[in-house]
Structure formats: C-alpha cells, structure tokens
Design an enzyme around this catalytic site. Sequence first.
Site, PDB file in Angstrom:
ATOM      1  N   LYS A  12       0.852  -1.212   0.000  1.00 40.30           N
ATOM      2  CA  LYS A  12       0.000   0.000   0.000  1.00 40.30           C
ATOM      3  C   LYS A  12       0.874   1.243   0.000  1.00 40.30           C
ATOM      4  O   LYS A  12       2.036   1.216   0.401  1.00 40.30           O
ATOM      5  CB  LYS A  12      -0.941   0.021   1.201  1.00 40.30           C
ATOM      6  CG  LYS A  12      -0.259   0.166   2.574  1.00 40.30           C
ATOM      7  CD  LYS A  12      -0.197   1.597   3.084  1.00 40.30           C
ATOM      8  CE  LYS A  12       0.539   1.732   4.401  1.00 40.30           C
ATOM      9  NZ  LYS A  12       1.846   2.353   4.371  1.00 40.30           N
ATOM     10  N   ASP A 138      -1.726  -1.777  10.335  1.00 44.34           N
ATOM     11  CA  ASP A 138      -2.047  -1.682   8.900  1.00 44.34           C
ATOM     12  C   ASP A 138      -2.712  -2.947   8.345  1.00 44.34           C
ATOM     13  O   ASP A 138      -3.110  -2.978   7.179  1.00 44.34           O
ATOM     14  CB  ASP A 138      -0.759  -1.447   8.084  1.00 44.34           C
ATOM     15  CG  ASP A 138      -0.246  -0.021   8.204  1.00 44.34           C
ATOM     16  OD1 ASP A 138      -1.035   0.852   8.629  1.00 44.34           O
ATOM     17  OD2 ASP A 138       0.929   0.210   7.873  1.00 44.34           O
TER      18      ASP A 138
HETATM   19  O1  C5P Z   1       0.905  -1.597  14.713  1.00 47.83           O
HETATM   20  P1  C5P Z   1       2.305  -1.808  14.289  1.00 47.83           P
HETATM   21  O2  C5P Z   1       2.955  -2.983  14.967  1.00 47.83           O
HETATM   22  O3  C5P Z   1       2.503  -1.851  12.808  1.00 47.83           O
HETATM   23  O4  C5P Z   1       3.097  -0.512  14.761  1.00 47.83           O
HETATM   24  C1  C5P Z   1       4.514  -0.460  14.856  1.00 47.83           C
HETATM   25  C2  C5P Z   1       4.905   0.700  15.752  1.00 47.83           C
HETATM   26  O5  C5P Z   1       4.578   1.946  15.113  1.00 47.83           O
HETATM   27  C3  C5P Z   1       4.166   0.733  17.076  1.00 47.83           C
HETATM   28  O6  C5P Z   1       4.839  -0.022  18.049  1.00 47.83           O
HETATM   29  C4  C5P Z   1       4.169   2.213  17.417  1.00 47.83           C
HETATM   30  O7  C5P Z   1       5.406   2.578  17.971  1.00 47.83           O
HETATM   31  C5  C5P Z   1       4.079   2.889  16.063  1.00 47.83           C
HETATM   32  N1  C5P Z   1       2.695   3.260  15.702  1.00 47.83           N
HETATM   33  C6  C5P Z   1       2.094   4.345  16.322  1.00 47.83           C
HETATM   34  N2  C5P Z   1       0.816   4.694  15.982  1.00 47.83           N
HETATM   35  C7  C5P Z   1       0.141   4.017  15.013  1.00 47.83           C
HETATM   36  C8  C5P Z   1       0.739   2.917  14.359  1.00 47.83           C
HETATM   37  C9  C5P Z   1       2.015   2.568  14.727  1.00 47.83           C
HETATM   38  O8  C5P Z   1       2.690   4.987  17.199  1.00 47.83           O
HETATM   39  N3  C5P Z   1      -1.082   4.418  14.672  1.00 47.83           N
END
Ligand code: C5P
Length: 294
Positions: A12, A138
Amino acid sequence: MSRLFILKAYAKINLGLSVVGRRPDGYHDLESVMQQVSLSDTLLFEPASSQGCDFFCTDQRLSGPDNLVNRTASLLQQKAGKALPGVKITLFKNIPVEAGLAGGSADAAAALIGLDRYWDLKLSWKELLEIGAVLGSDIPFCLHGGTALAKGRGELLYSLPPLPFFWVVLAVPENVTMPTAAAYKGFDKTKMGNPSLEPLIKAIKQGDKKGLMEWLARGFTNTLETAMLPGSDSLQHIKARLKEFGFIPVLSGSGPTIFVLTENYRHAREAARVVEQESGRAYICWVTGDNRED
Ligand code: C5P
C-alpha cells in the site's frame, strides 16, 4: 478442498497521512488515505507432516519466529485451542522491507486469509479484521484493499470509491530503511502542521484526477515526512531529481519510499529511470481495487 494454493499480498501507499494525537497505549491516532498497489509478495501454502506452521522466507533475514506470518499462525492456533493440521508457508518476498509500504502487514493479511482457508476455521470478515488489528495497525487495511480512509491506530476503515487508473512508480532509496516505530517517534508536526485530508477525500469521491494531483503537488501531505526529512540525503536527492523532471514525488507512510502517480506508462518508465540514476530502486506498479467480502 485443495491444501496447496498461493495467495498474493499487496503493498500500500498513503495518499495522505495526518497524525492527530498521541494515545495512552503508546500509539498515535491518525487519519490516512490508504491505497493498495499491485506490487506484491507471494505466499505458498502446502501440507506439512509435522503439526503447526513451518515457515520459510526467501529473504533469510525474515525467516525467524518474529515474522508476522509466523505470529499470525501462532495466534490462530492459540485461538482454535486444538491441534491443527501441519502447514508449510513459503513467503516469496518482493516488497521492500521497512519501506513504508506495509509489506509485513500485507503478508500477515494474506496469512490470515490463507490459514482460515487451510484450517477451515470459517472466521467471519469482522473476526479477520479484529485479529488483524491485534497483530498490526495496517493489517485491517491490507485485508480491505482498494482505497480507504483509516482512522484510530489505522484499524478503523471507511471505504472510499476506487481511484481512477494510475501507474505508480515506487522509489526506494539505497540503504535507507525506516522502522514504523522510529518514524512515529521522530515526527514533529510543528514543522509542517497537520494536513487536513478533506481536499484529498473530496477529489477521490468526485473521481477528480486533477484535484488528486493538486493535493499531491501541495507538498507536505504526510506528517511522518518530518521524521524522514533530516535523515536521508539519498531520499532528498531522488525527490529533487524527480521534481526537476516535472514529477510530483510523495512520501508513503513512515517512508522512506517515495511514490509518483502518472497516467502514462512512458512517464512511469521515465520516473523509474530518474530514480535508478540516483542509485535508488524503482518499481512500476498500478493502483488496485478492493478485496472486501461483506
Ligand atoms: O501496529 P504496528 O505494529 O505496525 O506498529 C509499529 C509501531 O509503530 C508501534 O509499536 C508504534 O510505535 C508505532 N505506531 C504508532 N501509531 C500508530 C501505528 C504505529 O505509534 N497508529
């Protein structure tokens, strides 16, 4: 039912991204218009003699137990609460890693769909989205596909009409990666303000290509760009060169991938050539429609 099949996992881009607040759980609330593109990884599912999930990735660095495909399999097994037939999953990696393209999330989404089918779990669409959200912000969008406005951590999705056809040139600077957590840690919205996505959403709803290109051309369409800006000379060079050639380069997600939309394949080739001259990797793909099964 055949227990040998392949699934595609699509990358994406973010047509716009606004970080609207910090949350008590450490995440950030965002508003982002996400668009699926045709660049993909491939997952092969086949029977394995031993129980559980035997996972292998063509990129050795990604073969470990922490891979989101492995974590998806473990979570589904745990939820099932019983022994499930052995499965071997081979991930043929093609989407650049830690590049702001949700490659890992796309793999997890495909693993969810594939394992639901392989293990005949009969999970509802809502359950798949909920499990996806537990594994990564995501992943719900990667299940949804097409074009959508994402809110909350990224897991609250509002479908948007499909984008008109565009070629997408993805430009990945050499030797630059940006883990998502680092981008969220490093962004500074005081530097550029937080873009309102309204003009973008309006253009998409009206199928207004000119309005969409005007949105992209305004610069700073992605708050997380402030985390990338100081860090990468090669990214700045690629961006500057693309602009010199009349293209509109935009940062995707947490970066460092830059994308260019164009209606003309010859222009897409030209943009790719500019990126390669600046030692970047270029991928030509196109925008894709949605995967939803309501
Ligand atoms: O959800 P995901 O594991 O992909 O997110 C990776 C990191 O990105 C999280 O640990 C966080 O530090 C940051 N993040 C965030 N806010 C979001 C998505 C991700 O702070 N909406």
